[in-house]
Design an enzyme around this catalytic site. Structure first.
Site, PDB file in Angstrom:
ATOM      1  N   HIS A 153      31.695  26.942  65.204  1.00  0.00           N
ATOM      2  CA  HIS A 153      30.495  27.388  65.904  1.00  0.00           C
ATOM      3  C   HIS A 153      29.368  27.735  64.936  1.00  0.00           C
ATOM      4  O   HIS A 153      28.351  28.278  65.348  1.00  0.00           O
ATOM      5  CB  HIS A 153      30.835  28.585  66.805  1.00  0.00           C
ATOM      6  CG  HIS A 153      31.861  28.228  67.857  1.00  0.00           C
ATOM      7  ND1 HIS A 153      31.525  27.745  69.100  1.00  0.00           N
ATOM      8  CD2 HIS A 153      33.205  28.221  67.798  1.00  0.00           C
ATOM      9  CE1 HIS A 153      32.639  27.493  69.785  1.00  0.00           C
ATOM     10  NE2 HIS A 153      33.662  27.774  69.010  1.00  0.00           N
ATOM     11  N   LYS A 196      36.295  49.541  38.300  1.00  0.00           N
ATOM     12  CA  LYS A 196      36.998  50.787  38.655  1.00  0.00           C
ATOM     13  C   LYS A 196      36.637  51.883  37.659  1.00  0.00           C
ATOM     14  O   LYS A 196      36.394  53.024  38.035  1.00  0.00           O
ATOM     15  CB  LYS A 196      38.514  50.559  38.700  1.00  0.00           C
ATOM     16  CG  LYS A 196      38.986  49.746  39.913  1.00  0.00           C
ATOM     17  CD  LYS A 196      40.495  49.522  39.936  1.00  0.00           C
ATOM     18  CE  LYS A 196      40.888  48.526  41.002  1.00  0.00           C
ATOM     19  NZ  LYS A 196      42.313  48.222  41.099  1.00  0.00           N
ATOM     20  N   GLU A 220      41.109  35.358  41.628  1.00  0.00           N
ATOM     21  CA  GLU A 220      41.683  36.203  40.572  1.00  0.00           C
ATOM     22  C   GLU A 220      42.487  35.415  39.536  1.00  0.00           C
ATOM     23  O   GLU A 220      42.503  35.784  38.370  1.00  0.00           O
ATOM     24  CB  GLU A 220      42.561  37.299  41.181  1.00  0.00           C
ATOM     25  CG  GLU A 220      41.757  38.345  41.939  1.00  0.00           C
ATOM     26  CD  GLU A 220      42.614  39.489  42.433  1.00  0.00           C
ATOM     27  OE1 GLU A 220      43.074  40.300  41.612  1.00  0.00           O
ATOM     28  OE2 GLU A 220      42.849  39.565  43.652  1.00  0.00           O
TER      29      GLU A 220
HETATM   30  C1  F6R Z   1      45.068  42.789  41.043  1.00  0.00           C
HETATM   31  C2  F6R Z   1      44.800  42.704  42.473  1.00  0.00           C
HETATM   32  C3  F6R Z   1      43.817  43.637  43.104  1.00  0.00           C
HETATM   33  C4  F6R Z   1      44.472  44.994  43.442  1.00  0.00           C
HETATM   34  C5  F6R Z   1      43.451  45.945  44.052  1.00  0.00           C
HETATM   35  C6  F6R Z   1      44.047  47.268  44.501  1.00  0.00           C
HETATM   36  O1  F6R Z   1      46.146  41.948  40.710  1.00  0.00           O
HETATM   37  O2  F6R Z   1      45.339  41.868  43.139  1.00  0.00           O
HETATM   38  O3  F6R Z   1      43.292  43.023  44.258  1.00  0.00           O
HETATM   39  O4  F6R Z   1      45.537  44.789  44.335  1.00  0.00           O
HETATM   40  O5  F6R Z   1      42.426  46.190  43.118  1.00  0.00           O
HETATM   41  O6  F6R Z   1      44.834  47.864  43.499  1.00  0.00           O
HETATM   42  P1  F6R Z   1      46.303  48.348  43.869  1.00  0.00           P
HETATM   43  O7  F6R Z   1      47.007  47.151  44.374  1.00  0.00           O
HETATM   44  O8  F6R Z   1      46.867  48.873  42.591  1.00  0.00           O
HETATM   45  O9  F6R Z   1      46.127  49.406  44.904  1.00  0.00           O
END
Ligand code: F6R
Length: 360
Positions: free
Chosen positions: A261, A354, A245
């Site tokens: 393994h 998303k 990320e």
């Molecule tokens: C973004 C990040 C992602 C979010 C994940 C879930 O910085 O690290 O891995 O953590 O998409 O979103 P939240 O944390 O808002 O539930």
């Protein structure tokens, strides 16, 4: 493609606050360096949520995704043999089938709008499990407040993954409240001071041959493969996700002894298919056989790796040791972003996915 020709920290340049700031538009470096303050603030925030001691003999489930789930996994690693009840992390739309009214479900979502975590919150309610929420707001906070479920409030303005200290402390404290582990409040406070020393040792003001800078330069231009064992297994996963990320490049993680393994054989052909580097995360307190394996494994793959490192946790208590390598990995990922000329902050492709899912 990155605009690396314009902004990347070039080989001869130092990895300083000023050179990193050229790519780091939202000061992700500052958030990593603030880890000690986050630990202390997190303790205060859990206390202010005023939760009753909720004894849950069936243990604790932490439900979350990505940067919000990792705190549960790190907390479980830090509790280690001191966990007196099952502690399980679910990164999915549902809870484990053994969840009952005797289980505590901690729903962790920085934004409060992650659909998998919202689904777990609802399932926990339907099953009559005890619930706690840790979030900045969103739909999760709204539902929890309407249901009278305790909310541990988080400060806004971070990338969710930068709230790792908050999520870890919340999981540790909820584990203690529901009887799944001992209270680590004073250890967490001591960890904050220990981490401050490591920030000075590995941060941007440290010499160019300091550990985090050396590792970032060493893995540059390769696909890092991070290996953990026991306490360091979720830390290896944290390194992988932070490199994904922040540095926006592939990275994978695995654990010992399992990798001896299978993956060990794959390293034989590494140079035929790409450029891979290896990072082994050792724990100063690991089982002697695991230590021996790590040393041997590193030796056996080093010749096929672009670079190879074996790094050890620092500190006395398990929470100090966990946080030490989390800090190191977070710094490596930011330095790597700077060397690659990519902004470590935004992750638009995650948002894109998303949004696309929300249309369906
Ligand atoms: C973004 C990040 C992602 C979010 C994940 C879930 O910085 O690290 O891995 O953590 O998409 O979103 P939240 O944390 O808002 O539930």
């Amino acid at each position: 493609m990155s605009d690396s020709a314009v902004t990347a920290v070039q080989g001869a340049e130092p990895l300083s606050r000023a050179t990193i700031a050229r790519v780091d538009g939202s000061d992700q470096l500052g958030d990593v360096l603030a880890l000690p303050e986050h630990l202390r603030d997190a303790l205060w925030r859990v206390e202010s949520a005023i939760m009753q001691d909720w004894d849950t003999p069936a243990g604790l489930v932490v439900a979350g995704m990505g940067g919000s789930a990792i705190g549960g996994a790190l907390a479980r690693a830090a509790l280690g043999d001191h966990a007196s009840r099952p502690i399980f992390v679910t990164r999915a739309y549902g809870l484990p089938p053994w969840t009952t009214p005797e289980t505590m479900v901690l729903c962790a979502s920085y934004s409060g709008d992650t659909e998998e975590t919202l689904a777990c919150y609802e399932s926990a309610g339907a099953l009559g499990a005890k619930r706690t929420v840790v979030t900045t707001g969103g739909r999760l906070a709204e539902m929890a407040r309407a249901d009278g479920v305790p909310v541990i409030p988080l400060p806004g303005g971070f990338q969710p993954r930068a709230a790792v200290a908050y999520m870890t402390v919340a999981a540790l404290e909820v584990a203690a409240l529901c009887g799944a582990g001992p209270r680590l409040t004073s250890e967490i406070d001591v960890t904050a001071s220990h981490t401050e020393q490591l920030v000075a040792e590995w941060g941007p003001e440290a010499p160019e041959d300091s550990l985090a800078k050396e590792v970032a330069r060493g893995v540059l231009g390769s696909v890092p493969v991070i290996a953990g064992a026991g306490l360091t297994t979720p830390i290896a996963y944290r390194w992988k996700t932070q490199i994904n990320e922040n540095a926006k490049q592939p990275c994978f993680s695995n654990e010992l002894p399992e990798l001896d393994h299978n993956e060990l054989a794959g390293w034989k052909g590494a140079q035929d298919v790409g450029r891979f580097s290896a990072v082994f995360l050792d724990d100063s307190d690991a089982h002697p056989r695991v230590k021996a394996r790590m040393e041997l494994t590193e030796r056996m793959i080093a010749g096929n790796a672009a670079a190879s490192f074996r790094l050890e946790t620092r500190g006395q208590t398990s929470i100090e040791r966990v946080i030490s390598l989390v800090l190191l990995g977070d710094l490596v990922s930011i330095y790597l972003a700077a060397l690659r000329g990519v902004d470590p902050g935004p992750v638009p492709v995650l948002e894109e996915l998303k949004d696309a899912l929300a249309q369906q």
